[in-house]
Design a protein around this motif. Structure first.
Motif, mmCIF file in Angstrom:
data_model
loop_
_atom_site.group_PDB
_atom_site.id
_atom_site.type_symbol
_atom_site.label_atom_id
_atom_site.label_comp_id
_atom_site.label_asym_id
_atom_site.label_seq_id
_atom_site.Cartn_x
_atom_site.Cartn_y
_atom_site.Cartn_z
ATOM 1 N N UNK A 99 -5.985 5.740 -1.045
ATOM 2 C CA UNK A 99 -5.191 4.686 -0.402
ATOM 3 C C UNK A 99 -4.853 3.575 -1.397
ATOM 4 N N UNK A 100 -5.840 3.167 -2.199
ATOM 5 C CA UNK A 100 -5.602 2.101 -3.190
ATOM 6 C C UNK A 100 -4.429 2.453 -4.105
ATOM 7 N N UNK A 101 -4.281 3.726 -4.445
ATOM 8 C CA UNK A 101 -3.240 4.149 -5.379
ATOM 9 C C UNK A 101 -1.845 4.062 -4.773
ATOM 10 N N UNK A 102 -1.808 3.887 -3.446
ATOM 11 C CA UNK A 102 -0.535 3.756 -2.730
ATOM 12 C C UNK A 102 -0.360 2.356 -2.145
ATOM 13 N N UNK A 103 -1.211 1.422 -2.590
ATOM 14 C CA UNK A 103 -1.097 0.041 -2.129
ATOM 15 C C UNK A 103 -1.582 -0.178 -0.705
ATOM 16 N N UNK A 104 -2.375 0.768 -0.191
ATOM 17 C CA UNK A 104 -2.899 0.665 1.180
ATOM 18 C C UNK A 104 -4.322 0.132 1.116
#
Length: 162
Positions: free
Chosen positions: A135-140
Motif C-alpha cells: 500500500x505504501x508504494x501506491x501512496x495508500x
C-alpha cells in the motif's frame, strides 16, 4: 549500513505513487541494507522506501518468523483470498494504531535485489504486513483503512505492523 530518518505524516512522499525500480546495482543493495537497519532500529516489521523519503517501489518485511527478511521490489498482487481484521501501526504515524481489514491470504510477484522475479504466498500476519507495505508504494496509508482506532490498553500484547 546506516539507519535512515523515518518520514512521518503529512509528508507528500507518503501519498505518492512510487516509481518502479529499473536499476539493480550496489546502490540498491545498500539501500535495502539501510532499510533493514532502519526497520530494526525503530522496531518495525516492515518498511517501504517512501517512509525514508524515496519514491521507489521497494519494501522489506520481517515479522521475525521462519520466512526471514523478505525484500519486495516492484511488487504486484496476483491473488487475495479470505479476510482478516486486526491491529496495525505504522512507523510514519508514531503512537497511532487501528484495526484494519485485509485479505487473509495473498500471492505476490516481485523482484529480488538482483532483479530476478519471484512469487511469494503469505497468510495471516505476514500477509497483513506485506499488504501494508505494498500500500505504501501506491501512496495508500493504513489510516485510510482503519475501522476503529485503538488505545494503549487494547494494544498490550498485540502484534503490530511497521
Amino acid at each position: 549500513m546506516a539507519v535512515r530518518k523515518i518520514i512521518t505524516y503529512p509528508a507528500d512522499v507518503l501519498e505518492q505513487q512510487c516509481e518502479p525500480v529499473t536499476v539493480f546495482d550496489k546502490k540498491l543493495a545498500k539501500l535495502l541494507g539501510d532499510m533493514y537497519d532502519t526497520m530494526i532500529e525503530f522496531d518495525g516489521v516492515g518498511l517501504a522506501a517512501p517512509q525514508i523519503g524515496i519514491a521507489k517501489q521497494i519494501a522489506i518485511v520481517d515479522i521475525d518468523d521462519e520466512s526471514g527478511t523478505i525484500e519486495l521490489i516492484n511488487p504486484v498482487i496476483l491473488e487475495e483470498n479470505e479476510e482478516q481484521t486486526g491491529p496495525e501501526g505504522c512507523l510514519s504515524f508514531p503512537g497511532l494504531y487501528g484495526e484494519v481489514t485485509r485479505p487473509m491470504k495473498v500471492k505476490v510477484k516481485a523482484q529480488d535485489r538482483s532483479g530476478k522475479p519471484f512469487t511469494i504466498e503469505a497468510e495471516d500476519f505476514l500477509a497483513r504486513a506485506i499488504l501494508h507495505e505494498i500500500d505504501h508504494l501506491h501512496g495508500i496509508l493504513f489510516t485510510s483503512k482503519v475501522i476503529r482506532y485503538l488505545d494503549e490498553k487494547e494494544l498490550e500484547g498485540l502484534e503490530l505492523n511497521d
